[in-house]
Motif scaffolding. Structure first.
Motif, PDB file in Angstrom:
ATOM      1  N   GLY A 464     -17.665  12.664   1.306  1.00 57.31           N
ATOM      2  CA  GLY A 464     -17.619  11.421   0.545  1.00 57.31           C
ATOM      3  C   GLY A 464     -16.894  11.587  -0.780  1.00 57.31           C
ATOM      4  N   ILE A 465     -17.164  12.682  -1.473  1.00 54.83           N
ATOM      5  CA  ILE A 465     -16.489  12.940  -2.748  1.00 54.83           C
ATOM      6  C   ILE A 465     -14.988  13.129  -2.527  1.00 54.83           C
ATOM      7  CG2 ILE A 465     -16.274  14.586  -4.646  1.00 54.83           C
ATOM      8  CD1 ILE A 465     -19.305  15.081  -4.377  1.00 54.83           C
ATOM      9  N   ALA A 466     -14.633  13.891  -1.492  1.00 53.86           N
ATOM     10  CA  ALA A 466     -13.219  14.093  -1.170  1.00 53.86           C
ATOM     11  C   ALA A 466     -12.546  12.762  -0.840  1.00 53.86           C
ATOM     12  CB  ALA A 466     -13.076  15.063  -0.002  1.00 53.86           C
ATOM     13  N   SER A 467     -13.233  11.904  -0.098  1.00 57.30           N
ATOM     14  CA  SER A 467     -12.681  10.594   0.246  1.00 57.30           C
ATOM     15  C   SER A 467     -12.451   9.757  -1.001  1.00 57.30           C
ATOM     16  CB  SER A 467     -13.624   9.854   1.203  1.00 57.30           C
ATOM     17  OG  SER A 467     -13.752  10.544   2.425  1.00 57.30           O
ATOM     18  N   ALA A 468     -13.418   9.796  -1.933  1.00 57.56           N
ATOM     19  CA  ALA A 468     -13.272   9.035  -3.176  1.00 57.56           C
ATOM     20  C   ALA A 468     -12.054   9.501  -3.964  1.00 57.56           C
ATOM     21  CB  ALA A 468     -14.536   9.158  -4.014  1.00 57.56           C
ATOM     22  N   LEU A 469     -11.834  10.805  -4.010  1.00 56.53           N
ATOM     23  CA  LEU A 469     -10.685  11.348  -4.743  1.00 56.53           C
ATOM     24  C   LEU A 469      -9.371  10.972  -4.050  1.00 56.53           C
ATOM     25  CD1 LEU A 469     -12.081  14.896  -5.653  1.00 56.53           C
ATOM     26  CD2 LEU A 469     -11.886  12.871  -7.131  1.00 56.53           C
ATOM     27  N   ILE A 470      -9.343  11.064  -2.724  1.00 50.56           N
ATOM     28  CA  ILE A 470      -8.140  10.692  -1.971  1.00 50.56           C
ATOM     29  C   ILE A 470      -7.821   9.214  -2.173  1.00 50.56           C
ATOM     30  CG2 ILE A 470      -7.193  10.384   0.353  1.00 50.56           C
ATOM     31  CD1 ILE A 470      -8.773  12.932   1.142  1.00 50.56           C
ATOM     32  N   LEU A 471      -8.830   8.362  -2.084  1.00 53.03           N
ATOM     33  CA  LEU A 471      -8.616   6.926  -2.248  1.00 53.03           C
ATOM     34  C   LEU A 471      -8.208   6.577  -3.674  1.00 53.03           C
ATOM     35  CD1 LEU A 471     -11.619   5.641  -0.112  1.00 53.03           C
ATOM     36  CD2 LEU A 471      -9.193   5.443   0.451  1.00 53.03           C
ATOM     37  N   THR A 472      -8.682   7.358  -4.641  1.00 54.58           N
ATOM     38  CA  THR A 472      -8.237   7.156  -6.022  1.00 54.58           C
ATOM     39  C   THR A 472      -6.744   7.431  -6.150  1.00 54.58           C
ATOM     40  OG1 THR A 472     -10.415   7.773  -6.909  1.00 54.58           O
ATOM     41  CG2 THR A 472      -8.545   7.893  -8.416  1.00 54.58           C
ATOM     42  N   GLY A 473      -6.292   8.521  -5.515  1.00 55.92           N
ATOM     43  CA  GLY A 473      -4.865   8.830  -5.537  1.00 55.92           C
ATOM     44  C   GLY A 473      -4.027   7.774  -4.848  1.00 55.92           C
ATOM     45  N   VAL A 474      -4.494   7.301  -3.688  1.00 49.31           N
ATOM     46  CA  VAL A 474      -3.761   6.270  -2.952  1.00 49.31           C
ATOM     47  C   VAL A 474      -3.701   4.982  -3.760  1.00 49.31           C
ATOM     48  CG1 VAL A 474      -3.779   4.832  -0.877  1.00 49.31           C
ATOM     49  CG2 VAL A 474      -4.297   7.265  -0.694  1.00 49.31           C
ATOM     50  N   SER A 475      -4.803   4.614  -4.427  1.00 49.51           N
ATOM     51  CA  SER A 475      -4.827   3.406  -5.244  1.00 49.51           C
ATOM     52  C   SER A 475      -3.848   3.501  -6.404  1.00 49.51           C
ATOM     53  CB  SER A 475      -6.242   3.157  -5.783  1.00 49.51           C
ATOM     54  OG  SER A 475      -7.171   3.021  -4.741  1.00 49.51           O
ATOM     55  N   SER A 476      -3.765   4.667  -7.016  1.00 50.87           N
ATOM     56  CA  SER A 476      -2.833   4.862  -8.122  1.00 50.87           C
ATOM     57  C   SER A 476      -1.390   4.712  -7.654  1.00 50.87           C
ATOM     58  CB  SER A 476      -3.043   6.249  -8.742  1.00 50.87           C
ATOM     59  OG  SER A 476      -4.369   6.399  -9.212  1.00 50.87           O
ATOM     60  N   ILE A 477      -1.086   5.301  -6.506  1.00 49.46           N
ATOM     61  CA  ILE A 477       0.259   5.178  -5.943  1.00 49.46           C
ATOM     62  C   ILE A 477       0.559   3.730  -5.578  1.00 49.46           C
ATOM     63  CG2 ILE A 477       1.755   5.855  -4.026  1.00 49.46           C
ATOM     64  CD1 ILE A 477       0.142   8.483  -3.908  1.00 49.46           C
ATOM     65  N   ALA A 478      -0.427   3.036  -4.996  1.00 48.05           N
ATOM     66  CA  ALA A 478      -0.239   1.639  -4.611  1.00 48.05           C
ATOM     67  C   ALA A 478       0.033   0.770  -5.833  1.00 48.05           C
ATOM     68  CB  ALA A 478      -1.462   1.134  -3.864  1.00 48.05           C
ATOM     69  N   GLY A 479      -0.706   0.998  -6.921  1.00 48.47           N
ATOM     70  CA  GLY A 479      -0.485   0.230  -8.143  1.00 48.47           C
ATOM     71  C   GLY A 479       0.879   0.492  -8.747  1.00 48.47           C
ATOM     72  N   TRP A 480       1.264   1.766  -8.746  1.00 45.24           N
ATOM     73  CA  TRP A 480       2.596   2.120  -9.276  1.00 45.24           C
ATOM     74  C   TRP A 480       3.696   1.509  -8.421  1.00 45.24           C
ATOM     75  CZ3 TRP A 480       6.154   5.352  -6.679  1.00 45.24           C
ATOM     76  CH2 TRP A 480       7.301   5.644  -7.402  1.00 45.24           C
ATOM     77  N   GLY A 481       3.546   1.550  -7.095  1.00 39.34           N
ATOM     78  CA  GLY A 481       4.558   0.985  -6.203  1.00 39.34           C
ATOM     79  C   GLY A 481       4.692  -0.514  -6.384  1.00 39.34           C
ATOM     80  N   LEU A 482       3.561  -1.212  -6.520  1.00 39.78           N
ATOM     81  CA  LEU A 482       3.614  -2.656  -6.731  1.00 39.78           C
ATOM     82  C   LEU A 482       4.284  -2.994  -8.052  1.00 39.78           C
ATOM     83  CD1 LEU A 482       2.857  -5.537  -5.905  1.00 39.78           C
ATOM     84  CD2 LEU A 482       0.607  -5.166  -6.964  1.00 39.78           C
ATOM     85  N   TRP A 483       3.978  -2.235  -9.074  1.00 39.86           N
ATOM     86  CA  TRP A 483       4.584  -2.460 -10.402  1.00 39.86           C
ATOM     87  C   TRP A 483       6.106  -2.267 -10.321  1.00 39.86           C
ATOM     88  CZ3 TRP A 483       3.608  -4.383 -15.056  1.00 39.86           C
ATOM     89  CH2 TRP A 483       4.460  -4.049 -16.121  1.00 39.86           C
ATOM     90  N   GLN A 484       6.528  -1.195  -9.634  1.00 38.11           N
ATOM     91  CA  GLN A 484       7.960  -0.935  -9.488  1.00 38.11           C
ATOM     92  C   GLN A 484       8.657  -2.076  -8.716  1.00 38.11           C
ATOM     93  OE1 GLN A 484       8.219   1.631 -11.861  1.00 38.11           O
ATOM     94  NE2 GLN A 484       9.807   2.388 -10.484  1.00 38.11           N
ATOM     95  N   THR A 485       7.988  -2.590  -7.693  1.00 40.50           N
ATOM     96  CA  THR A 485       8.572  -3.675  -6.892  1.00 40.50           C
ATOM     97  C   THR A 485       8.693  -4.959  -7.705  1.00 40.50           C
ATOM     98  OG1 THR A 485       7.670  -2.711  -4.869  1.00 40.50           O
ATOM     99  CG2 THR A 485       8.316  -5.028  -4.782  1.00 40.50           C
ATOM    100  N   LEU A 486       7.640  -5.313  -8.412  1.00 34.03           N
ATOM    101  CA  LEU A 486       7.662  -6.551  -9.188  1.00 34.03           C
ATOM    102  C   LEU A 486       8.601  -6.476 -10.377  1.00 34.03           C
ATOM    103  CD1 LEU A 486       3.822  -7.399  -9.215  1.00 34.03           C
ATOM    104  CD2 LEU A 486       5.620  -8.395  -7.782  1.00 34.03           C
ATOM    105  N   ALA A 487       8.840  -5.261 -10.865  1.00 30.79           N
ATOM    106  CA  ALA A 487       9.712  -5.096 -12.024  1.00 30.79           C
ATOM    107  C   ALA A 487      11.182  -5.220 -11.684  1.00 30.79           C
ATOM    108  CB  ALA A 487       9.446  -3.732 -12.686  1.00 30.79           C
TER     109      ALA A 487
END
Length: 488
Positions: A464-487
């Motif tokens: 569960g802890i590993a999953s939380a860390l992995i999902l945190t990384g994926v969320s960060s990448i997703a936010g950065w990708g969306l920001w780059q697209t909208l910009a």
């Protein structure tokens, strides 16, 4: 004594039977709540996003499907569902007590899900409209007709979702899961994939192949947004996980089937699970055993998610990727003909694939659209009851309001110039990555709200802890990708 521990709920169904081959069959029959989750999840993610990832990257990113099935299909679902089965209390009733304004986390989760509803439904409706236009009127640019058909498609789905009960929905989704697993397996066998390459791609976790020139510039410049969108869309949005405990309670698994559940909920609201759960080792074992259906249900749901998602990606890798590598001029994944182009290519490979393709796609999309209104309404109703327990909340009325909102929000998206990648990246960041990541952390928090004797085993906690860390990384990448697209 009013403060004495509650006795364990009695074992129900096959769990109460002695071991036998027939018991194994009846245990399989317990698969239900996770079928709804799997069917909701298998929409745009598998029919479009996963297929095009295979078309652009071959078998190299199959490990994303396995990672999503483990982190989301297993860990997020299990931690949220298990808390309810063991404590008898819904997660919302406990999370509403977090420090800060009452229910702030519940409001955040609802906002993330409903904020993504318009783009989520639009990403399903627009390709579906194109596909129906192709089937009814043939190839060509039908312009406004495609959007009209998309509007009609979602209207029918929303209207037909209103009279559907959970029991009938569950039976329908179990059938759909069977169709999806059977159909996708047949389709995958017919395209004769490179099984060695597929197995290598499935277990090469962390390996990122080079992006071919045939991929869109958005992903050719950086593969990370493609990775985030693919993994995010495998497994569905946050609300599908948040309502899983409610489905468990409808089945009466674990302490949710206790004869004195009203007293249990009152004591939980006034304190914490440790105030009423017994400490006797034998009774602890009985309660843990009564929560056993969660394990089977989650395992079956994750299996369906893994098989169907992997099959769609393998099909894209086996059929479309070689054509891209050979430089053939094939019009795929451009504009909104995302489903139509796949059908044309599959037909060119083997005519018998067409019926398999249409059956799987229609089943996947219909399962998603039929389930979401009930999922939305259950989640919002449960959380509103937790935030304002003194008020009366009618789930059917809330579903009517949500259906109206979804219809308006989706049509705004359908008739806007927003393209598919912006839609999917928006949904991915809000609901399928960030929202699910928060849900995983909530599941870990809930696990520690249980007395030590009732918490998960150490190895499951580590997962569960590993999953939380992995999902945190994926969320960060997703936010950065969306920001780059909208910009841009």
């Amino acid at each position: 004594m009013p403060n004495s521990p509650l006795a364990p709920a009695p074992l129900q169904g096959p769990l109460a039977e002695p071991w036998s081959p027939g018991k194994l069959v009846r245990l399989l029959g317990m698969f239900g709540p996770a079928a709804v989750l799997a069917s909701v999840s298998i929409g745009a993610g598998e029919t479009i996003v996963v297929v095009r990832t295979g078309a652009w990257m071959g078998y190299g990113l199959l490990w994303l499907v396995l990672l999503a099935a483990l982190t989301k299909g297993v860990c997020v679902t299990y931690f949220l569902g298990r808390y309810t089965a063991v404590s008898g209390e819904s997660p919302g009733q406990r999370l509403v007590k977090l420090p800060g304004p009452r229910g702030w986390l519940l409001f955040l989760l609802i906002a993330l899900e409903l904020g993504a509803a318009g783009p989520l439904w639009g990403a399903l409706a627009r390709p579906s409209g194109e596909l129906m236009s192709y089937l009814f009127f043939g190839s060509g640019d039908h312009g406004v007709t495609n959007r009209v058909l998309a509007t009609i498609f979602i209207s029918i789905a929303l209207l037909l979702s209103l009279p559907t009960s959970y029991r009938s929905l569950e039976r329908q989704q179990v059938i759909i899961c069977g169709i999806l697993v059977t159909g996708t397996c047949i389709g995958t066998l017919l395209v004769r994939p490179d099984w060695f390459a597929a197995l290598k791609g499935l277990f090469s976790i962390g390996h990122i192949p080079s992006v071919p020139k045939s991929a869109p510039p958005l992903f050719r410049d950086s593969v990370w947004p493609l990775i985030a969108v693919t993994m995010g869309y495998v497994g569905g949005s946050v609300m599908t996980y948040l309502v899983y405990p409610d489905f468990i309670a409808l089945h009466g698994w674990g302490m949710t089937g206790h004869k004195d559940r009203k007293e249990l909920l009152e004591r939980a609201a006034a304190g914490k699970p440790g105030d009423y759960l017994p400490t006797d080792p034998q009774q602890v074992r009985e309660i843990r055993r009564a929560a056993g259906p969660i394990r089977y249900d989650v395992a079956f749901g994750a299996f369906v998610l893994l098989v169907v998602s992997a099959a769609f990606m393998i099909a894209g890798a086996a059929v479309l990727f070689p054509k891209q590598q050979a430089g053939e001029d094939i019009a795929q994944f451009k504009d909104w003909g995302l489903l139509t182009d796949q059908a044309e290519i599959w037909n060119a490979i083997h005519p018998s694939l067409v019926w398999v393709y249409y059956l799987c796609v229609v089943a996947a999309l219909w399962g998603t659209l039929q389930s979401y209104p009930d999922v939305y309404a259950r989640g919002v109703t449960e959380y509103f009851r937790a935030i304002w327990p003194a008020r009366q909340w009618n789930q059917r009325n809330i579903q009517l309001v949500i259906c109206g909102y979804v219809f308006i929000a989706t049509n705004v998206v359908i008739w806007s110039p927003m393209d598919f990648d912006v839609m999917t990246q928006t949904v991915n960041f809000l609901a399928t990555s960030l929202g699910v990541c928060i849900a995983m952390f909530a599941g870990l928090y809930l696990n520690f709200q249980l007395p030590p004797a009732y918490r998960t085993r150490w190895w499951m906690l580590g997962c569960g802890i590993a999953s939380a860390l992995i999902l945190t990384g994926v969320s960060s990448i997703a936010g950065w990708g969306l920001w780059q697209t909208l910009a841009k």
